[in-house]
Design a protein around this motif. Structure first.
Motif, mmCIF file in Angstrom:
data_model
loop_
_atom_site.group_PDB
_atom_site.id
_atom_site.type_symbol
_atom_site.label_atom_id
_atom_site.label_comp_id
_atom_site.label_asym_id
_atom_site.label_seq_id
_atom_site.Cartn_x
_atom_site.Cartn_y
_atom_site.Cartn_z
ATOM 1 N N GLN A 1 0.825 -1.212 0.000
ATOM 2 C CA GLN A 1 0.000 0.000 0.000
ATOM 3 C C GLN A 1 0.857 1.259 0.000
ATOM 4 O O GLN A 1 0.577 2.223 -0.717
ATOM 5 C CB GLN A 1 -0.918 0.001 1.234
ATOM 6 C CG GLN A 1 -2.039 -1.019 1.106
ATOM 7 C CD GLN A 1 -2.913 -1.094 2.345
ATOM 8 O OE1 GLN A 1 -2.576 -0.539 3.394
ATOM 9 N NE2 GLN A 1 -4.022 -1.796 2.237
ATOM 10 N N SER A 2 1.924 1.238 0.803
ATOM 11 C CA SER A 2 2.768 2.428 0.903
ATOM 12 C C SER A 2 3.501 2.703 -0.413
ATOM 13 O O SER A 2 3.625 3.851 -0.832
ATOM 14 C CB SER A 2 3.771 2.252 2.051
ATOM 15 O OG SER A 2 4.536 3.409 2.205
ATOM 16 N N THR A 3 3.972 1.637 -1.071
ATOM 17 C CA THR A 3 4.653 1.812 -2.360
ATOM 18 C C THR A 3 3.711 2.455 -3.374
ATOM 19 O O THR A 3 4.073 3.418 -4.063
ATOM 20 C CB THR A 3 5.146 0.441 -2.891
ATOM 21 O OG1 THR A 3 6.028 -0.132 -1.924
ATOM 22 C CG2 THR A 3 5.873 0.591 -4.221
ATOM 23 N N SER A 4 2.495 1.928 -3.455
ATOM 24 C CA SER A 4 1.512 2.480 -4.398
ATOM 25 C C SER A 4 1.225 3.940 -4.072
ATOM 26 O O SER A 4 1.168 4.797 -4.965
ATOM 27 C CB SER A 4 0.201 1.681 -4.327
ATOM 28 O OG SER A 4 0.435 0.366 -4.752
ATOM 29 N N GLU B 1 2.123 7.041 -6.554
ATOM 30 C CA GLU B 1 1.005 7.826 -7.102
ATOM 31 C C GLU B 1 1.114 9.287 -6.695
ATOM 32 O O GLU B 1 0.871 10.186 -7.492
ATOM 33 C CB GLU B 1 -0.328 7.241 -6.633
ATOM 34 C CG GLU B 1 -0.699 6.026 -7.464
ATOM 35 C CD GLU B 1 -2.122 5.563 -7.271
ATOM 36 O OE1 GLU B 1 -2.975 6.376 -6.873
ATOM 37 O OE2 GLU B 1 -2.376 4.371 -7.519
ATOM 38 N N MET B 2 1.510 9.540 -5.452
ATOM 39 C CA MET B 2 1.510 10.917 -4.968
ATOM 40 C C MET B 2 2.728 11.703 -5.443
ATOM 41 O O MET B 2 2.616 12.855 -5.830
ATOM 42 C CB MET B 2 1.448 10.926 -3.440
ATOM 43 C CG MET B 2 0.785 12.183 -2.920
ATOM 44 S SD MET B 2 0.558 12.154 -1.144
ATOM 45 C CE MET B 2 -0.836 11.083 -0.991
ATOM 46 N N LEU C 1 5.132 10.627 -7.901
ATOM 47 C CA LEU C 1 5.535 10.447 -9.302
ATOM 48 C C LEU C 1 4.340 10.419 -10.247
ATOM 49 O O LEU C 1 4.506 10.313 -11.456
ATOM 50 C CB LEU C 1 6.328 9.134 -9.459
ATOM 51 C CG LEU C 1 7.480 8.858 -8.480
ATOM 52 C CD1 LEU C 1 8.156 7.535 -8.791
ATOM 53 C CD2 LEU C 1 8.513 9.964 -8.516
ATOM 54 N N GLN C 2 3.144 10.484 -9.695
ATOM 55 C CA GLN C 2 1.901 10.385 -10.479
ATOM 56 C C GLN C 2 1.883 9.110 -11.319
ATOM 57 O O GLN C 2 1.477 9.098 -12.485
ATOM 58 C CB GLN C 2 1.693 11.621 -11.380
ATOM 59 C CG GLN C 2 1.233 12.866 -10.624
ATOM 60 C CD GLN C 2 2.370 13.525 -9.876
ATOM 61 O OE1 GLN C 2 3.404 13.808 -10.457
ATOM 62 N NE2 GLN C 2 2.199 13.764 -8.583
ATOM 63 N N LEU C 3 2.339 8.008 -10.725
ATOM 64 C CA LEU C 3 2.408 6.728 -11.440
ATOM 65 C C LEU C 3 1.635 5.646 -10.688
ATOM 66 O O LEU C 3 2.003 5.293 -9.564
ATOM 67 C CB LEU C 3 3.866 6.255 -11.532
ATOM 68 C CG LEU C 3 4.769 6.857 -12.583
ATOM 69 C CD1 LEU C 3 6.171 6.279 -12.420
ATOM 70 C CD2 LEU C 3 4.265 6.592 -13.989
ATOM 71 N N PRO C 4 0.578 5.109 -11.305
ATOM 72 C CA PRO C 4 -0.066 3.949 -10.680
ATOM 73 C C PRO C 4 0.855 2.729 -10.762
ATOM 74 O O PRO C 4 1.572 2.551 -11.746
ATOM 75 C CB PRO C 4 -1.315 3.724 -11.547
ATOM 76 C CG PRO C 4 -1.448 4.936 -12.397
ATOM 77 C CD PRO C 4 -0.086 5.542 -12.537
ATOM 78 N N VAL C 5 0.875 1.924 -9.707
ATOM 79 C CA VAL C 5 1.754 0.755 -9.632
ATOM 80 C C VAL C 5 0.923 -0.524 -9.671
ATOM 81 O O VAL C 5 -0.096 -0.628 -8.998
ATOM 82 C CB VAL C 5 2.580 0.796 -8.323
ATOM 83 C CG1 VAL C 5 3.383 -0.487 -8.138
ATOM 84 C CG2 VAL C 5 3.518 1.994 -8.324
ATOM 85 N N THR C 6 1.360 -1.481 -10.488
ATOM 86 C CA THR C 6 0.752 -2.806 -10.482
ATOM 87 C C THR C 6 1.657 -3.716 -9.658
ATOM 88 O O THR C 6 2.855 -3.804 -9.915
ATOM 89 C CB THR C 6 0.634 -3.349 -11.925
ATOM 90 O OG1 THR C 6 -0.100 -2.391 -12.691
ATOM 91 C CG2 THR C 6 -0.087 -4.691 -11.952
ATOM 92 N N VAL C 7 1.053 -4.375 -8.682
ATOM 93 C CA VAL C 7 1.845 -5.224 -7.789
ATOM 94 C C VAL C 7 1.631 -6.688 -8.151
ATOM 95 O O VAL C 7 0.496 -7.154 -8.272
ATOM 96 C CB VAL C 7 1.446 -4.978 -6.320
ATOM 97 C CG1 VAL C 7 2.236 -5.891 -5.383
ATOM 98 C CG2 VAL C 7 1.678 -3.524 -5.951
ATOM 99 N N GLY C 8 2.739 -7.413 -8.346
ATOM 100 C CA GLY C 8 2.672 -8.834 -8.655
ATOM 101 C C GLY C 8 2.588 -9.684 -7.400
ATOM 102 O O GLY C 8 2.455 -9.157 -6.281
ATOM 103 N N LYS C 9 2.702 -10.979 -7.575
ATOM 104 C CA LYS C 9 2.581 -11.892 -6.434
ATOM 105 C C LYS C 9 3.887 -11.903 -5.628
ATOM 106 O O LYS C 9 4.950 -12.201 -6.176
ATOM 107 C CB LYS C 9 2.291 -13.298 -6.966
ATOM 108 C CG LYS C 9 1.841 -14.278 -5.911
ATOM 109 C CD LYS C 9 1.289 -15.533 -6.568
ATOM 110 C CE LYS C 9 0.877 -16.543 -5.514
ATOM 111 N NZ LYS C 9 1.899 -17.517 -5.208
#
Lengths: 158, 123
Positions: A11-14, A18-19, A21-29
């Motif tokens: 959650q913190s990475t996302s 987002e805040m 770098l304005q980049l949504p992150v996709t998290v894998g397994k």
């Protein structure tokens, strides 16, 4: 380490990406980290101490790191520039700080960040500390968040 | 308006400088840690301080306590990754006027600066 210990870092990475770098992150397994496992070319490292002891490593291929730093600082900086390391350090600082706030009732301190730049490096945590690699991707490339930690059983309630 | 930025990360100081410039504040002094800040406050006489918590040599909380011990009433905003409620309470007790958790948007930091200055002026 169980999955509930991983969620705060995801959650913190996302949130940070987002805040800042304005980049949504996709998290894998998330996967158990097999040591010694080489990180990517650029790693931001933060130590955790207190009720939880461990290491958080945010690791990027150089090109992804350079693009992240460019978005973060508004400047183009090569990986050899001290300001580049400073920016990577601040990103891992924000990710670690945001994650530690989600461990309710635990007293955790984070260290000042260290940054390693160099292809093929390996980051070793404390012996016998189990680690998990969280693969992440976003528009500027892939990166990973590696978390190794031990949660002390007699952790004090806040 | 004279603003002192106390953060060991040059990146963060630059980001904060950019936001302050948008608010029209350009008289900025920078310090890399609490000790550095203590050595500079006398000459610079800041009217607002933005202070990080985790820094080498002297952390932000220790700096705030020492600065307040010297009798300075200048408003201080703690800008930090330390997000736990207990930490916020600790900082307020030490003499911090407001608190911003990293990561933040420019709007949040700008809003918190305005709010802090308005509150201090009204007091």
């Amino acid at each position: 380490m169980d999955s509930s210990s991983i969620t705060p870092f995801v959650q913190s990475t996302s949130n940070v990406f987002e805040m800042m770098l304005q980049l949504p992150v996709t998290v894998g397994k998330p996967e158990l980290k097999k040591e010694p496992e080489p990180a990517h070319d650029v790693s931001g490292i933060i130590g955790l101490s207190g009720d939880i002891e461990g290491l958080v490593v945010v690791s990027f291929p150089t090109s992804t790191a350079e693009r992240a730093v460019s978005l973060f600082t508004g400047e183009t900086l090569e990986a050899t520039n001290p300001d580049f390391a400073d920016a990577i350090g601040e990103l891992v600082n924000m990710i670690s700080g945001g994650a530690k706030a989600q461990f309710e009732g635990k007293s955790i301190q984070i260290s000042v960040p260290s940054v390693v730049v160099g292809t093929g490096h390996t980051v070793f945590g404390k012996k016998d500390m189990k680690g998990v690699t969280i693969p992440c991707s976003c528009d500027i490339g892939e990166f990973s968040v590696e978390v190794s930690m031990v949660e002390w059983v007699n952790a004090t309630a806040a | 308006m004279k603003v002192m930025l106390v953060d060991d990360s040059k990146t963060m100081r630059n980001i904060q400088k950019g936001i302050l410039a948008q608010l029209g504040y350009s008289e900025i002094e920078e310090a890399a840690d609490g000790l550095d800040a203590l050595s500079k406050v006398g000459a610079f006489q800041p009217e607002l301080l933005l202070v990080d918590w985790n820094m080498p040599n002297m952390d932000g909380l220790t700096f705030v306590k020492k600065y307040r011990e010297q009798g300075h009433k200048t408003p201080i905003i703690m800008v930090t990754t330390e997000a736990e409620k207990s930490r916020v309470v600790e900082a307020i007790k030490a003499g911090v006027n407001n608190y911003v958790v990293k990561p933040f948007t420019p709007d949040v930091l700008g809003g918190r600066i305005k709010e802090t200055l308005e509150r201090v002026q009204a007091a």
